[in-house]
Design a protein around this motif. Structure first.
Motif, PDB file in Angstrom:
ATOM      1  N   LEU A  77      15.989  57.204  66.286  1.00  0.00           N
ATOM      2  CA  LEU A  77      16.925  56.832  67.643  1.00  0.00           C
ATOM      3  C   LEU A  77      17.872  55.819  66.660  1.00  0.00           C
ATOM      4  O   LEU A  77      18.938  55.586  66.948  1.00  0.00           O
ATOM      5  CB  LEU A  77      16.635  55.769  67.603  1.00  0.00           C
ATOM      6  CG  LEU A  77      15.229  57.116  69.163  1.00  0.00           C
ATOM      7  CD1 LEU A  77      14.234  55.767  69.201  1.00  0.00           C
ATOM      8  CD2 LEU A  77      15.843  57.586  69.692  1.00  0.00           C
ATOM      9  N   GLN A  78      17.226  55.072  65.222  1.00  0.00           N
ATOM     10  CA  GLN A  78      18.484  54.629  64.452  1.00  0.00           C
ATOM     11  C   GLN A  78      19.721  55.746  64.349  1.00  0.00           C
ATOM     12  O   GLN A  78      20.830  55.115  64.270  1.00  0.00           O
ATOM     13  CB  GLN A  78      18.400  53.687  63.180  1.00  0.00           C
ATOM     14  CG  GLN A  78      19.246  53.111  62.418  1.00  0.00           C
ATOM     15  CD  GLN A  78      18.619  52.840  61.011  1.00  0.00           C
ATOM     16  OE1 GLN A  78      17.116  53.215  60.831  1.00  0.00           O
ATOM     17  NE2 GLN A  78      19.259  51.904  60.255  1.00  0.00           N
ATOM     18  N   SER A  89      23.597  54.718  65.260  1.00  0.00           N
ATOM     19  CA  SER A  89      25.080  54.698  64.043  1.00  0.00           C
ATOM     20  C   SER A  89      26.469  54.725  64.684  1.00  0.00           C
ATOM     21  O   SER A  89      27.458  54.673  64.195  1.00  0.00           O
ATOM     22  CB  SER A  89      25.056  56.307  63.659  1.00  0.00           C
ATOM     23  OG  SER A  89      25.052  57.236  64.010  1.00  0.00           O
ATOM     24  N   GLY A  90      26.562  55.065  65.825  1.00  0.00           N
ATOM     25  CA  GLY A  90      27.840  55.317  66.440  1.00  0.00           C
ATOM     26  C   GLY A  90      28.780  56.154  65.924  1.00  0.00           C
ATOM     27  O   GLY A  90      29.770  56.358  66.565  1.00  0.00           O
ATOM     28  N   GLY A  91      28.477  57.571  65.793  1.00  0.00           N
ATOM     29  CA  GLY A  91      29.176  58.486  64.813  1.00  0.00           C
ATOM     30  C   GLY A  91      28.937  60.174  66.275  1.00  0.00           C
ATOM     31  O   GLY A  91      28.246  59.507  67.598  1.00  0.00           O
ATOM     32  N   VAL A 116      15.028  49.782  69.716  1.00  0.00           N
ATOM     33  CA  VAL A 116      14.462  49.642  67.667  1.00  0.00           C
ATOM     34  C   VAL A 116      16.413  48.850  68.132  1.00  0.00           C
ATOM     35  O   VAL A 116      16.094  48.157  66.705  1.00  0.00           O
ATOM     36  CB  VAL A 116      16.080  51.445  67.577  1.00  0.00           C
ATOM     37  CG1 VAL A 116      15.382  51.051  66.487  1.00  0.00           C
ATOM     38  CG2 VAL A 116      13.663  52.632  67.958  1.00  0.00           C
ATOM     39  N   GLY A 117      17.218  48.746  68.728  1.00  0.00           N
ATOM     40  CA  GLY A 117      18.136  47.755  68.141  1.00  0.00           C
ATOM     41  C   GLY A 117      17.778  46.457  68.556  1.00  0.00           C
ATOM     42  O   GLY A 117      18.251  45.760  66.937  1.00  0.00           O
TER      43      GLY A 117
END
Length: 591
Positions: free
Chosen positions: A147-148, A153-155, A215-216
């Motif tokens: 999930l991270q 990740s934003g990619g 997770v964030g």
């Protein structure tokens, strides 16, 4: 990636292949592709269920992930999963090589193939970054890490994985649909299955989004973050380099293998053009040419651009490609057990074969039996008369007298009510005598007897006479029930004749049904008309009485001129046919 049926090469000279086998992509390949696809579908479905647990919490997701890995990362699970991947992808590449033409492919099949081609380049990064680094770098690919990497990740990795989720699921659902659409129960269950097919990926996406947000929040806690990172056992930047290398090598290898398959296939086709070919002729002077034994009739049709039905894509399961072999049947090998099973399911008459299972070795004349746009319903069990047979039957016509005068004096509601009572009683009388109601024509009835296999003309004649007695009896019941509503009692005229007739499914659209045509039918109708002139309730041909073994002395015999016949016809008639019901052995009360 779903394999697509391809052509089949000619059988070895030392041991000819049976006509129903598939030398290039044999029946075993069809079953292997199905079973391997089902294994992969179960894997994906359980994986998505695990994602859906994220709607509850990250802990639920991690617990489900532990159970998922215990099954699929065990030795048996690993062998089953990667064996299925190898078989399914391998058969897809083989089918690409073996396919003779892309003509005739449906939009659904084309979509499934394109989705299958997209899976490998999309999935390899996910596989290498999870199972790959776990096996080769002793990495702990827990859900929080996934999930991270994808959600936070934003990619482009996150959106691409969501696309992968939908691509894989749609590809699998199309495969299951193509497999199940021939089952008679499938149309009734289709809405339920469609709902489940939409809800599961939706739940997986919602679980992914909810757990990703959790997770964030957890990563903002330094204690949790440090504990989490230590649990991963990350070996350093070389792991990332290894993942990228595996991804690039796999994508390049898949592209090369696919290109070689296509080049090899079309190179083979070019070589085939130099060899002697046989001609397959169709109606309207259309023709297709193929190498002897190299292609099925269905493949030849598609290669020549001739529309040809095939719901199952040429896998020998649906029967919609069936053809009547008019000339050249002696050059075909006998059908395989699989083909025989399918033909029996649809009650195919002699001379009918599956176009996807016969490979002509000499010139052939065929007639496709279904339109190119045939639907899956055509593949299900059908009446044995669906394609037409000439058999000996007994035909009964009955007409209700005085009904027109009755209807002119009554309200429409009353007319419909009485008509339905009449149809119910007459239909029950016919069925009680083991006949089949062919149709109701105005206030008339047409019924067929002796249609059962092995029944014979004698049994049909006996049943028709018994039905006439039951119908006369039922008319008395109708007249008694209507009582004073009738100015005069209804009367019935019945005509019966036996002989050969063509029986088959005829009509258009929703009006298609099994019926009979021919001189026997016409004669029975004219005998019913003659009953009015003779003031008789029943008029039957002499052949019917003789074949039924009925004593002739209970009838009145005469000869009449029947339109369409040059000689007078011997007939027997009764003023009251109820005597036939009194002597008959009851077969149960009318429904």
């Amino acid at each position: 990636m779903s394999a697509v049926d391809g052509a089949a090469e000619g059988p070895p000279a030392a041991r000819p292949a049976r006509e129903g086998t598939r030398p290039r992509a044999g029946r075993w390949a069809v079953h292997l592709r199905l079973y391997s696809g089902l294994v992969l579908f179960v894997f994906v479905a359980t994986h998505y269920l695990n994602h859906a647990a994220g709607m509850v919490s990250l802990d639920a997701m991690e617990a489900g992930g532990a159970a998922f890995k215990w099954v699929w990362r065990s030795l048996p699970g690993t062998v089953l999963l990667y064996g299925a991947v190898t078989v399914h992808v391998g058969l897809a590449i083989w089918a690409t090589f073996a396919r003779r033409t892309w003509r005739g492919i449906t939009r659904g099949e084309a979509l499934q193939i394109l989705l299958g081609l997209a899976i490998v380049p999309l999935a390899i990064s996910h596989v290498s970054a999870t199972r790959g680094i776990t096996e080769f770098w002793d990495f702990n690919d827990r859900y929080a890490y996934v999930l991270q990497a994808l959600y936070l990740s934003g990619g482009w990795d996150g959106p691409l994985q969501l696309i992968l989720l939908l691509v894989v699921w749609l590809h699998g659902c199309l495969g299951v649909h193509f497999w199940l659409r021939l089952r008679p129960w499938y149309p009734g269950a289709q809405l339920t299955l469609y709902t489940l097919a939409v809800l599961l990926p939706l739940a997986a996406i919602l679980g992914y989004l909810h757990a990703g947000q959790e997770v964030g929040r957890l990563l903002a806690d330094p204690v949790w973050r440090d504990t989490y990172r230590d649990s991963l056992n990350y070996a350093g930047p070389q792991v990332r380099d290894w993942v990228y290398g595996v991804n690039d090598a796999t994508r390049a290898g898949a592209a090369i293998v696919l290109a070689l398959a296509l080049v090899g296939r079309y190179g083979w086709i070019l070589l085939d053009l130099r060899r002697t070919r046989v001609t397959i002729r169709y109606p309207d002077n259309r023709t297709a040419t193929v190498l002897p034994g190299s292609a099925t009739v269905l493949e030849a049709s598609r290669e020549a651009g001739i529309p040809h039905a095939s719901v199952c894509g040429g896998r020998g399961r649906c029967s919609t490609c069936r053809v009547k072999v008019i000339d050249g049947a002696e050059g075909l090998l006998p059908p395989s057990p699989d083909e025989v099973k399918v033909l029996r399911r649809v009650n195919a008459p002699p001379g009918v074969r599956l176009a996807c299972q016969i490979r002509p070795r000499r010139d052939l004349l065929v007639h496709p039996l279904l339109p190119a746009g045939a639907q899956p319903s055509e593949a299900r069990r059908r009446d044995r008369f669906a394609t037409g047979q000439e058999i000996e039957i007994c035909v009964l016509f009955a007409d209700l007298r005085a009904f027109t005068q009755f209807s002119e004096k009554k309200l429409p509601y009353d007319v419909v009510f009485v008509a339905n009572q009449y149809f119910r009683l007459m239909g029950a009388a016919v069925e009680r005598a083991d006949g089949r109601v062919d149709k109701f024509i105005g206030d008339g009835v047409m019924a067929l007897f002796g249609l059962e296999e092995g029944a014979g003309g004698d049994a049909g004649c006996t049943a028709a006479l018994r039905a006439a007695g039951y119908m006369a009896q039922a008319l008395q019941q109708l007249n008694a029930g209507l009582g004073q509503d009738l100015d005069e009692p209804f009367r019935l005229g019945i005509g019966i004749h036996t002989g050969h007739a063509i029986v088959g499914e005829m009509g258009y659209g929703q009006a298609i049904s099994v019926t009979a045509i021919g001189d026997t039918v016409n004669t029975a109708s004219r005998l019913e008309s003659a009953s009015k002139e003779l003031a008789a309730q029943l008029v039957v041909s002499a052949e019917v009485v003789a074949r039924a073994g009925m004593p002739a002395d209970r009838f009145t015999r005469t000869e009449i001129q029947v339109r369409g016949r040059s000689e007078p016809m011997a007939i027997y008639w009764l003023a009251d046919a109820t005597v036939l019901a009194e002597d008959a052995v009851p077969a149960g009360p009318p429904a």
